[in-house]
Design a protein around this motif. Structure first.
Motif, PDB file in Angstrom:
ATOM      1  N   ILE A 177       0.837  -1.204   0.000  1.00 43.63           N
ATOM      2  CA  ILE A 177       0.000   0.000   0.000  1.00 43.63           C
ATOM      3  C   ILE A 177       0.873   1.256   0.000  1.00 43.63           C
ATOM      4  O   ILE A 177       0.577   2.217  -0.699  1.00 43.63           O
ATOM      5  CB  ILE A 177      -0.973  -0.003   1.198  1.00 43.63           C
ATOM      6  N   ARG A 178       1.969   1.243   0.752  1.00 43.77           N
ATOM      7  CA  ARG A 178       2.889   2.391   0.759  1.00 43.77           C
ATOM      8  C   ARG A 178       3.502   2.618  -0.623  1.00 43.77           C
ATOM      9  O   ARG A 178       3.872   3.730  -0.964  1.00 43.77           O
ATOM     10  CB  ARG A 178       3.989   2.205   1.798  1.00 43.77           C
ATOM     11  N   ASN A 179       3.611   1.555  -1.426  1.00 45.95           N
ATOM     12  CA  ASN A 179       4.099   1.682  -2.806  1.00 45.95           C
ATOM     13  C   ASN A 179       2.991   2.111  -3.763  1.00 45.95           C
ATOM     14  O   ASN A 179       3.226   2.231  -4.960  1.00 45.95           O
ATOM     15  CB  ASN A 179       4.716   0.363  -3.287  1.00 45.95           C
ATOM     16  N   GLY A 180       1.767   2.283  -3.244  1.00 47.31           N
ATOM     17  CA  GLY A 180       0.644   2.735  -4.070  1.00 47.31           C
ATOM     18  C   GLY A 180      -0.008   1.622  -4.869  1.00 47.31           C
ATOM     19  O   GLY A 180      -0.700   1.883  -5.841  1.00 47.31           O
ATOM     20  N   LYS A 181       0.160   0.370  -4.458  1.00 44.87           N
ATOM     21  CA  LYS A 181      -0.355  -0.766  -5.208  1.00 44.87           C
ATOM     22  C   LYS A 181      -1.649  -1.302  -4.585  1.00 44.87           C
ATOM     23  O   LYS A 181      -1.752  -2.473  -4.254  1.00 44.87           O
ATOM     24  CB  LYS A 181       0.689  -1.879  -5.252  1.00 44.87           C
ATOM     25  N   ALA A 182      -2.630  -0.405  -4.414  1.00 42.06           N
ATOM     26  CA  ALA A 182      -3.913  -0.807  -3.846  1.00 42.06           C
ATOM     27  C   ALA A 182      -5.038  -0.079  -4.566  1.00 42.06           C
ATOM     28  O   ALA A 182      -4.835   0.967  -5.160  1.00 42.06           O
ATOM     29  CB  ALA A 182      -3.959  -0.491  -2.359  1.00 42.06           C
ATOM     30  N   SER A 183      -6.242  -0.664  -4.518  1.00 42.28           N
ATOM     31  CA  SER A 183      -7.408  -0.061  -5.147  1.00 42.28           C
ATOM     32  C   SER A 183      -8.638  -0.278  -4.272  1.00 42.28           C
ATOM     33  O   SER A 183      -8.867  -1.388  -3.778  1.00 42.28           O
ATOM     34  CB  SER A 183      -7.631  -0.686  -6.523  1.00 42.28           C
ATOM     35  N   ILE A 184      -9.437   0.788  -4.108  1.00 41.02           N
ATOM     36  CA  ILE A 184     -10.684   0.681  -3.340  1.00 41.02           C
ATOM     37  C   ILE A 184     -11.886   1.016  -4.216  1.00 41.02           C
ATOM     38  O   ILE A 184     -12.959   1.297  -3.710  1.00 41.02           O
ATOM     39  CB  ILE A 184     -10.656   1.576  -2.084  1.00 41.02           C
ATOM     40  N   LEU A 185     -11.716   0.953  -5.545  1.00 40.10           N
ATOM     41  CA  LEU A 185     -12.810   1.303  -6.452  1.00 40.10           C
ATOM     42  C   LEU A 185     -14.018   0.388  -6.304  1.00 40.10           C
ATOM     43  O   LEU A 185     -15.149   0.844  -6.335  1.00 40.10           O
ATOM     44  CB  LEU A 185     -12.327   1.263  -7.904  1.00 40.10           C
ATOM     45  N   GLU A 186     -13.797  -0.911  -6.163  1.00 41.76           N
ATOM     46  CA  GLU A 186     -14.905  -1.862  -6.076  1.00 41.76           C
ATOM     47  C   GLU A 186     -15.191  -2.297  -4.646  1.00 41.76           C
ATOM     48  O   GLU A 186     -15.993  -3.188  -4.410  1.00 41.76           O
ATOM     49  CB  GLU A 186     -14.576  -3.092  -6.926  1.00 41.76           C
ATOM     50  N   ALA A 187     -14.544  -1.659  -3.683  1.00 40.48           N
ATOM     51  CA  ALA A 187     -14.664  -2.080  -2.289  1.00 40.48           C
ATOM     52  C   ALA A 187     -15.921  -1.528  -1.630  1.00 40.48           C
ATOM     53  O   ALA A 187     -16.481  -0.521  -2.059  1.00 40.48           O
ATOM     54  CB  ALA A 187     -13.432  -1.645  -1.513  1.00 40.48           C
ATOM     55  N   TYR A 188     -16.357  -2.217  -0.586  1.00 39.61           N
ATOM     56  CA  TYR A 188     -17.464  -1.767   0.252  1.00 39.61           C
ATOM     57  C   TYR A 188     -17.245  -2.312   1.653  1.00 39.61           C
ATOM     58  O   TYR A 188     -16.420  -3.216   1.854  1.00 39.61           O
ATOM     59  CB  TYR A 188     -18.818  -2.228  -0.312  1.00 39.61           C
ATOM     60  N   CYS A 189     -17.952  -1.760   2.625  1.00 40.60           N
ATOM     61  CA  CYS A 189     -17.764  -2.161   4.020  1.00 40.60           C
ATOM     62  C   CYS A 189     -18.984  -2.926   4.520  1.00 40.60           C
ATOM     63  O   CYS A 189     -20.110  -2.625   4.131  1.00 40.60           O
ATOM     64  CB  CYS A 189     -17.521  -0.946   4.894  1.00 40.60           C
ATOM     65  N   ILE A 190     -18.731  -3.905   5.383  1.00 46.37           N
ATOM     66  CA  ILE A 190     -19.803  -4.698   5.983  1.00 46.37           C
ATOM     67  C   ILE A 190     -19.610  -4.721   7.498  1.00 46.37           C
ATOM     68  O   ILE A 190     -18.503  -4.522   7.988  1.00 46.37           O
ATOM     69  CB  ILE A 190     -19.814  -6.148   5.438  1.00 46.37           C
ATOM     70  N   VAL A 191     -20.708  -4.970   8.213  1.00 49.76           N
ATOM     71  CA  VAL A 191     -20.645  -5.171   9.655  1.00 49.76           C
ATOM     72  C   VAL A 191     -21.026  -6.613   9.908  1.00 49.76           C
ATOM     73  O   VAL A 191     -22.098  -7.059   9.493  1.00 49.76           O
ATOM     74  CB  VAL A 191     -21.608  -4.213  10.402  1.00 49.76           C
ATOM     75  N   GLU A 192     -20.125  -7.337  10.568  1.00 52.44           N
ATOM     76  CA  GLU A 192     -20.330  -8.765  10.803  1.00 52.44           C
ATOM     77  C   GLU A 192     -19.942  -9.080  12.243  1.00 52.44           C
ATOM     78  O   GLU A 192     -18.804  -8.838  12.632  1.00 52.44           O
ATOM     79  CB  GLU A 192     -19.444  -9.547   9.823  1.00 52.44           C
ATOM     80  N   SER A 193     -20.858  -9.590  13.015  1.00 55.02           N
ATOM     81  CA  SER A 193     -20.669  -9.969  14.423  1.00 55.02           C
ATOM     82  C   SER A 193     -19.978  -8.861  15.239  1.00 55.02           C
ATOM     83  O   SER A 193     -19.008  -9.114  15.939  1.00 55.02           O
ATOM     84  CB  SER A 193     -19.908 -11.299  14.537  1.00 55.02           C
TER      85      SER A 193
END
Length: 150
Positions: free
Chosen positions: A37-53
């Motif tokens: 991630i520090r090298n910039g090799k991440a993507s959150i375009l298709e990501a979403y958050c969930i609440v589980e337990s």
């Protein structure tokens, strides 16, 4: 971009969703994940958050495997736990109970202390006519700016 600067954004979020309340959360990561991630090799375009337990996770976030990682390397698309307090988790859990509501990641950044943080917002998906309205307003602003410069 300097070595200690991470600025990964979800540019489509404000166009696709009507955003409401913004939260900032820490993230539980392994060593190779944070290096990638520090090298910039991440993507959150298709990501979403969930609440589980009683815990919040980010799902479908892509973090490329670290080039210098050995067999200890991480999975590219695994659920990653987000660090929020109980009050915020209850609020998010209540928000998700309504059909059509979602939690959208907006950006990944490093805090002053060097911790990776995720900015996310509660939101509802926009309809096609809402998106058209936003595009028209953007075009109108651009035309006004051009007229002011002349």
């Amino acid at each position: 971009m300097s070595k200690n600067e991470v600025n990964i954004k979800n540019k489509r979020a404000r166009f696709e969703y009507q955003l409401d309340e913004v939260f900032t959360a820490g993230m539980v990561l392994s060593g190779t994940e944070i290096k990638s991630i520090r090298n910039g090799k991440a993507s959150i375009l298709e990501a979403y958050c969930i609440v589980e337990s009683g815990q919040v996770f980010i799902r479908n976030m892509h973090v490329s495997p670290y080039e210098n990682g050995s067999f200890y390397n991480h999975m590219a698309r695994s659920d990653r736990k987000l660090l929020l307090n109980k009050k915020e988790i209850k609020k998010l859990e209540k928000w998700l109970k309504t059909k059509g509501n979602t939690i959208v990641p907006l950006k990944l950044f490093l805090s002053e202390k060097g911790w990776l943080k995720l900015e996310m917002a509660t939101g509802v998906g926009k309809k096609l006519h809402d998106k058209r309205h936003d595009l028209k307003a953007k075009d109108d602003r651009r035309e006004m700016d051009r007229a002011m410069k002349k």
